[in-house]
Design an enzyme around this catalytic site. Structure first.
Site, PDB file in Angstrom:
ATOM      1  N   LYS A  75       0.636  -1.215   0.155  1.00  0.00           N
ATOM      2  CA  LYS A  75       0.011  -0.090   0.028  1.00  0.00           C
ATOM      3  C   LYS A  75       0.816   1.466   0.011  1.00  0.00           C
ATOM      4  O   LYS A  75       0.646   2.239  -0.918  1.00  0.00           O
ATOM      5  CB  LYS A  75      -0.765   0.083   1.254  1.00  0.00           C
ATOM      6  N   LEU A 110     -17.018  10.883   8.890  1.00  0.00           N
ATOM      7  CA  LEU A 110     -17.129  10.762   7.388  1.00  0.00           C
ATOM      8  C   LEU A 110     -17.858   9.794   7.011  1.00  0.00           C
ATOM      9  O   LEU A 110     -17.896   8.610   7.480  1.00  0.00           O
ATOM     10  CB  LEU A 110     -15.982  11.178   6.629  1.00  0.00           C
ATOM     11  N   LEU A 161     -33.672   7.547   6.469  1.00  0.00           N
ATOM     12  CA  LEU A 161     -35.003   7.023   6.450  1.00  0.00           C
ATOM     13  C   LEU A 161     -35.197   6.395   5.011  1.00  0.00           C
ATOM     14  O   LEU A 161     -36.175   6.162   4.622  1.00  0.00           O
ATOM     15  CB  LEU A 161     -36.148   7.980   6.962  1.00  0.00           C
ATOM     16  N   ALA A 183     -35.498   2.947   3.072  1.00  0.00           N
ATOM     17  CA  ALA A 183     -35.843   1.761   3.192  1.00  0.00           C
ATOM     18  C   ALA A 183     -34.991   1.011   1.909  1.00  0.00           C
ATOM     19  O   ALA A 183     -35.062   1.574   0.932  1.00  0.00           O
ATOM     20  CB  ALA A 183     -37.225   1.541   3.243  1.00  0.00           C
ATOM     21  N   CYS A 243     -18.645  -0.151   8.748  1.00  0.00           N
ATOM     22  CA  CYS A 243     -18.782   0.443  10.334  1.00  0.00           C
ATOM     23  C   CYS A 243     -19.973   0.155  10.768  1.00  0.00           C
ATOM     24  O   CYS A 243     -19.955  -0.808  12.041  1.00  0.00           O
ATOM     25  CB  CYS A 243     -19.023   2.212   9.998  1.00  0.00           C
ATOM     26  N   LYS A 287     -22.549   0.681  -0.878  1.00  0.00           N
ATOM     27  CA  LYS A 287     -23.273   1.971  -1.113  1.00  0.00           C
ATOM     28  C   LYS A 287     -22.795   2.498  -2.306  1.00  0.00           C
ATOM     29  O   LYS A 287     -21.630   2.182  -2.741  1.00  0.00           O
ATOM     30  CB  LYS A 287     -23.095   3.142   0.004  1.00  0.00           C
TER      31      LYS A 287
HETATM   32  C1  UGA Z   1     -21.023   5.608   8.432  1.00  0.00           C
HETATM   33  C2  UGA Z   1     -21.808   6.887   9.195  1.00  0.00           C
HETATM   34  O1  UGA Z   1     -22.670   7.082   8.147  1.00  0.00           O
HETATM   35  C3  UGA Z   1     -20.664   7.769   9.181  1.00  0.00           C
HETATM   36  O2  UGA Z   1     -21.099   9.079   9.786  1.00  0.00           O
HETATM   37  C4  UGA Z   1     -19.462   7.333  10.124  1.00  0.00           C
HETATM   38  O3  UGA Z   1     -18.228   8.180  10.067  1.00  0.00           O
HETATM   39  C5  UGA Z   1     -19.046   6.043   9.441  1.00  0.00           C
HETATM   40  O4  UGA Z   1     -20.020   5.155   9.317  1.00  0.00           O
HETATM   41  C6  UGA Z   1     -17.973   5.253  10.280  1.00  0.00           C
HETATM   42  O5  UGA Z   1     -18.232   4.954  11.320  1.00  0.00           O
HETATM   43  O6  UGA Z   1     -16.655   5.534   9.827  1.00  0.00           O
HETATM   44  P1  UGA Z   1     -20.594   4.624   6.009  1.00  0.00           P
HETATM   45  O7  UGA Z   1     -20.789   3.395   6.733  1.00  0.00           O
HETATM   46  O8  UGA Z   1     -19.436   5.346   5.124  1.00  0.00           O
HETATM   47  O9  UGA Z   1     -20.857   5.834   7.125  1.00  0.00           O
HETATM   48  O10 UGA Z   1     -21.718   4.965   5.166  1.00  0.00           O
HETATM   49  P2  UGA Z   1     -23.325   5.603   5.199  1.00  0.00           P
HETATM   50  O11 UGA Z   1     -23.680   6.355   4.345  1.00  0.00           O
HETATM   51  O12 UGA Z   1     -23.705   5.754   6.572  1.00  0.00           O
HETATM   52  O13 UGA Z   1     -24.247   3.857   5.005  1.00  0.00           O
HETATM   53  C7  UGA Z   1     -24.183   2.671   5.495  1.00  0.00           C
HETATM   54  C8  UGA Z   1     -25.034   1.774   5.095  1.00  0.00           C
HETATM   55  O14 UGA Z   1     -26.227   2.418   5.476  1.00  0.00           O
HETATM   56  C9  UGA Z   1     -24.887   1.648   3.562  1.00  0.00           C
HETATM   57  O15 UGA Z   1     -25.236   0.322   3.357  1.00  0.00           O
HETATM   58  C10 UGA Z   1     -26.310   2.173   3.174  1.00  0.00           C
HETATM   59  O16 UGA Z   1     -26.803   1.736   2.196  1.00  0.00           O
HETATM   60  C11 UGA Z   1     -27.252   2.092   4.322  1.00  0.00           C
HETATM   61  N1  UGA Z   1     -28.415   3.160   4.377  1.00  0.00           N
HETATM   62  C12 UGA Z   1     -27.993   4.475   4.935  1.00  0.00           C
HETATM   63  C13 UGA Z   1     -29.590   2.490   4.400  1.00  0.00           C
HETATM   64  O17 UGA Z   1     -30.014   1.566   3.954  1.00  0.00           O
HETATM   65  N2  UGA Z   1     -30.721   3.728   4.428  1.00  0.00           N
HETATM   66  C14 UGA Z   1     -30.455   4.828   4.586  1.00  0.00           C
HETATM   67  O18 UGA Z   1     -31.329   5.747   4.738  1.00  0.00           O
HETATM   68  C15 UGA Z   1     -29.146   5.250   4.724  1.00  0.00           C
END
Ligand code: UGA
Length: 441
Positions: free
Chosen positions: A35, A161, A258, A260, A268, A328
């Site tokens: 890396k 983030l 929110l 679904a 995370c 995502k």
């Molecule tokens: C998450 C948190 O949102 C961040 O604030 C945090 O810093 C990070 O974890 C961490 O602890 O490092 P991340 O895992 O990168 O961030 O992505 P998210 O956007 O939170 O999505 C997480 C999962 O939830 C994804 O699979 C997404 O598709 C899902 N999701 C999100 C839903 O199914 N519905 C939603 O309304 C939002």
């Protein structure tokens, strides 16, 4: 300021590049020589929008460098951020071995004041354990009996983030949290974050660690809550999109998180929810709510597959096209991605799976066997009995759906993210199903 970041994964690399871009001199460290070699050549080990360009800019300005040596980076830096992985143990506990090892190595090389800052998500009390590890491993010349002769601080500065929008999130946070035990540590952190204009919350280290756990767990709870609502919506003929909108208009609730779908994934939420359940258990509290959040998330994938079975009749011997593998959009990360679990369930039930993802195919190839990886969404849909949209990549909105329809064996789409507009697809002859749409398109 001279800063070292130990751990060059998503959090470490983004933090390092962003801190360099706001004017600090940063050394990013990693124990994976491959890396570091890549980074030194200007190559990105991960896909994250905007990161590569910013990294090149910082390297050019001589504000960012890379090293495989913790000792070397620590000796040149006053502040050392820990952004190493904290994976789950089989019992759900966070495995803090990497944190301990890094703390030990830093201690051995210490010869002046250092501020050691946790950025990884860690259980409350980790700060104290890092402090103790450093005290135990300091060179003998800095110890006199139980007295420590070298000043140092341990602080917590949790990162919030999100992957896919990590650079923007780092530069534009809703808040920055400093968990500190001294004014000196607070002053240094304030100086580091000076160029970032946002609300700063100062707490002790345990509270900062808890803020991170509680925030991620609450967001996961929101997602499982709306997924549970989605299941009921389907049964009673309501539309979860309308329900989420109606709930979200209440400022106390808010519309975000929110959405679904087929459940949350990533590196995370699943890990952090597990770790928080364990932490609560160990502290003597049974966090039943959070256990259910986790159970709903697992069940959501099974439910989605049952929905497919109900509409396709039999899954065995069907050919199923998958659009999206990453957990995502805008990332190549497939850790705990719902798509991977769903594909494995479908394969176990005898389906043939074809898949396409704009960024995550290379990594997916190493964990998925027997899947035909395709060059674009069209090839993934060709001759299929249905297509499942499992990651909401913008690209999937812009496909020529007539072409897709003509190449499929049956024009059936299951939208696991409620991303496409079913009202446009129905007139083209598609059978279209979302999540919690009350059976409607
Ligand atoms: C998450 C948190 O949102 C961040 O604030 C945090 O810093 C990070 O974890 C961490 O602890 O490092 P991340 O895992 O990168 O961030 O992505 P998210 O956007 O939170 O999505 C997480 C999962 O939830 C994804 O699979 C997404 O598709 C899902 N999701 C999100 C839903 O199914 N519905 C939603 O309304 C939002």
């Amino acid at each position: 300021m001279n800063i070292a970041i130990v751990g060059s994964g998503y959090v470490g690399l983004v933090s390092g590049v962003c801190l360099a871009s706001i004017g600090h001199r940063v050394i990013c460290v990693d124990n994976n020589p491959e890396k570091i070699k890549k980074l030194k050549k200007g190559e990105m080990p991960i896909y994250e929008p905007g990161l590569r360009e910013l990294m090149h800019e910082c390297v050019k300005k001589k504000r960012l460098s890379f090293s495989g040596s913790i000792a070397q980076a620590a000796s040149q830096s006053e502040v050392i951020f820990l952004a190493v992985p904290t994976p789950s143990k089989p019992n759900g506990d966070a495995d803090l071995t990497f944190i301990e090892n890094v703390a030990r190595e830093i201690a051995k090389s210490m010869d002046s004041y250092k501020l050691i800052v946790e950025k990884s998500t860690v259980p409350a009390e980790t700060g104290q354990k890092i402090r103790r590890t450093i005290q135990l491993n300091l060179p003998a010349k800095y110890k006199k009996g139980h007295k420590i002769l070298l000043d140092f601080d341990v602080a917590s500065n949790p990162e919030f983030l999100k992957e896919g929008s990590a650079v923007y999130d780092f530069m534009n946070p809703d808040r920055v949290v400093f968990g500190v035990e001294s004014k000196k540590a607070e002053g240094i952190l304030r100086e580091i974050y000076k160029p970032i204009k946002t609300k700063i919350l100062v707490t002790n280290t345990a509270s900062a660690e808890m803020i991170k756990h509680a925030s991620n767990s609450f967001l996961a709870t929101k997602i499982s809550f709306i997924n549970a609502i989605a299941q009921i919506c389907d049964r009673v003929g309501a539309d979860v999109l309308n329900v989420a909108e109606g709930m979200g208009l209440d400022k106390r609730i808010g519309r975000q998180f929110l959405n679904a779908g087929v459940g949350y994934g990533g590196s995370c939420f699943p890990k952090d929810v597990d770790a928080f359940v364990r932490l609560s258990e160990k502290s003597g509290y049974d966090f039943a709510l959070l256990k259910n959040v986790r159970a709903i998330n697992e069940e959501q994938k099974q439910w989605f597959v049952r929905l497919i079975e109900e509409k396709l009749w039999n899954i065995k011997d069907k050919t199923i096209g998958i659009w999206g593998l990453a957990f995502k959009p805008n990332t190549d990360d497939i850790r705990n991605a719902a798509a991977i679990d769903i594909i494995k369930i479908l394969q176990a039930e005898g389906a043939t799976v074809k898949a396409y993802d704009p960024k995550a195919m290379d990594v997916a190839k190493s964990v998925l066997k027997g899947v035909k990886f395709c060059v674009d969404p069209y090839e993934a849909a060709e001759d299929c009995d249905c297509v499942l949209l499992l990651t909401e990549w913008e690209e999937f909105k812009n496909v020529n759906f007539q072409q897709v329809r003509d190449s499929m064996r049956q024009a059936v789409i299951f939208d696991g993210r409620n991303f496409l507009d079913g009202r446009q697809l129905a007139p083209l002859g598609f059978e279209f199903f979302g999540v919690g749409r009350g059976g409607k398109t």
